[in-house]
Design an enzyme around this catalytic site. Structure first.
Site, PDB file in Angstrom:
ATOM      1  N   ASP A   1       0.802  -1.231   0.000  1.00  0.00           N
ATOM      2  CA  ASP A   1       0.000   0.000   0.000  1.00  0.00           C
ATOM      3  C   ASP A   1       0.831   1.274   0.000  1.00  0.00           C
ATOM      4  OD1 ASP A   1       1.002  -0.334   2.564  1.00  0.00           O
ATOM      5  OD2 ASP A   1      -0.768   0.482   3.541  1.00  0.00           O
ATOM      6  N   GLU A   2       2.116   1.196  -0.318  1.00  0.00           N
ATOM      7  CA  GLU A   2       2.948   2.382  -0.222  1.00  0.00           C
ATOM      8  C   GLU A   2       4.143   2.261  -1.155  1.00  0.00           C
ATOM      9  OE1 GLU A   2       4.661   5.198   3.379  1.00  0.00           O
ATOM     10  OE2 GLU A   2       4.350   3.066   3.742  1.00  0.00           O
TER      11      GLU A   2
END
Length: 347
Positions: free
Chosen positions: A94-95
């Site tokens: 997610d990053e």
């Protein structure tokens, strides 16, 4: 991404929207993998023991993780990134860091690119993302956390050094709880305190990392965005509030770490052949013990058992323990049949 796993669950299950949701923690002595912002209002966070989370919020809804869904959404987001640049350095599902100095759309403004990416993620995935824009990785990461959720923040070269000054060192990406506590004991609480220490002092107390701390206290970070970054291990560790002497207490401290490491590997679609236990004693000396197999560890129960066996092998202990850590290395992509090979568990 904002509360990624929990947000995906709230997107796919409308009845969960607006409610405190925790992903994970579905088994005894489980831990929270992710918490919605409604749950975070109660102080619930990732890696927290499920029993603690339930005490803080009796109405908390626990949801079983769906890592295949999270990986699929992550790939959709990565495809959006790739429309702008090849220089993408993932940190997790997610990053990621993106270097858009030169980009496919020839957009001169990194802020405009961040706005476009956030809008496209919302349109395609039905999720919100927060972005940080700056002239180096350290400050971009700080900026991405500054206006969460669904935020965008820019740190210009003129702002960089001043922005860091009043932040607690515990907020610095790259300074974990144990290092933050050690800095606090040395009288370093903020970026300003850190900047006031000499390079030689920081190197004497923190080794090679001292040079990095000296730079980031001044808003400097010369690390490039590396699209070819290869992760060599997945690990987690914790420093206990009081030193431990009993095996049962150490087991209780080690199991959540093992679950966190396994969950991360499962979410990333990778497995590993080597389990390493790290033990730091009350006198700050440390040892490691490792066990390797011919094939990746087949499942979480096996991973936990190996970690606990390594711990058990150290008893009886003559010294109290202040820190435990566990690492999975010898990483490789999952082929879909990880559990079929028999492990050689010989030391």
């Amino acid at each position: 991404m904002d509360a990624f796993y929990a947000s995906v669950e709230q997107r796919d299950h409308p009845e969960l929207r607006g409610r405190p949701v925790a992903v994970g923690g579905t088994r005894e002595r489980g831990v929270v993998a992710a918490a919605s912002y409604e749950a975070r209002a109660f102080g619930i966070r990732s890696a927290m023991a499920s029993v603690t989370a339930r005490r803080r919020c009796p109405d908390l809804v626990f949801v079983k993780p769906r890592f295949d869904v999270y990986r699929a959404v992550s790939l959709q987001i990565r495809e959006i990134f790739a429309d702008y640049t090849d220089l993408i350095e993932p940190l997790s599902l997610d990053e990621a860091y993106l270097d858009v100095t030169e980009n496919r759309k020839a957009v001169a403004s990194a802020t405009r690119i961040a706005e476009e990416i956030r809008a496209r993620i919302r349109e395609r995935c039905g999720l919100t993302a927060s972005a940080g824009v700056s002239y180096n990785k350290f400050l971009a990461k700080l900026a991405s956390d500054h206006r969460k959720p669904d935020g965008l923040f820019v740190i210009t070269p003129e702002m960089g050094a001043a922005f860091v000054e009043d932040l607690p060192v515990g907020r610095f990406h790259g300074i974990g709880p144990a290092t933050s506590a050690r800095m606090n004991r040395l009288g370093i609480f903020t970026g300003r305190d850190l900047r006031g220490r000499t390079l030689s002092f920081l190197q004497a107390n923190f080794g090679k990392a001292g040079s990095f701390y000296h730079s980031i206290a001044r808003g400097l970070d010369h690390r490039a965005v590396r699209a070819d970054r290869v992760r060599k291990s997945i690990g987690a560790e914790t420093t206990f509030f009081t030193d431990l002497t009993e095996l049962d207490a150490m087991r209780e401290g080690l199991l959540p770490l093992a679950e966190k490491v396994w969950r991360h590997g499962e979410a990333s679609g990778i497995g590993g052949r080597t389990v390493t236990l790290k033990v730091k004693f009350a006198d700050f000396t440390q040892i490691t013990r490792a066990r390797s197999g011919l094939a990746p560890v087949p499942d979480r129960a096996s991973f936990e058992r190996i970690a606990l066996d390594l711990l058990q092998s150290l008893f009886p202990m003559a010294r109290a323990v202040r820190l435990l850590g566990v690492t999975l290395s010898g990483l490789e992509e999952e082929s879909g049949d990880r559990g079929r090979a028999q492990m050689d568990l010989g030391l």
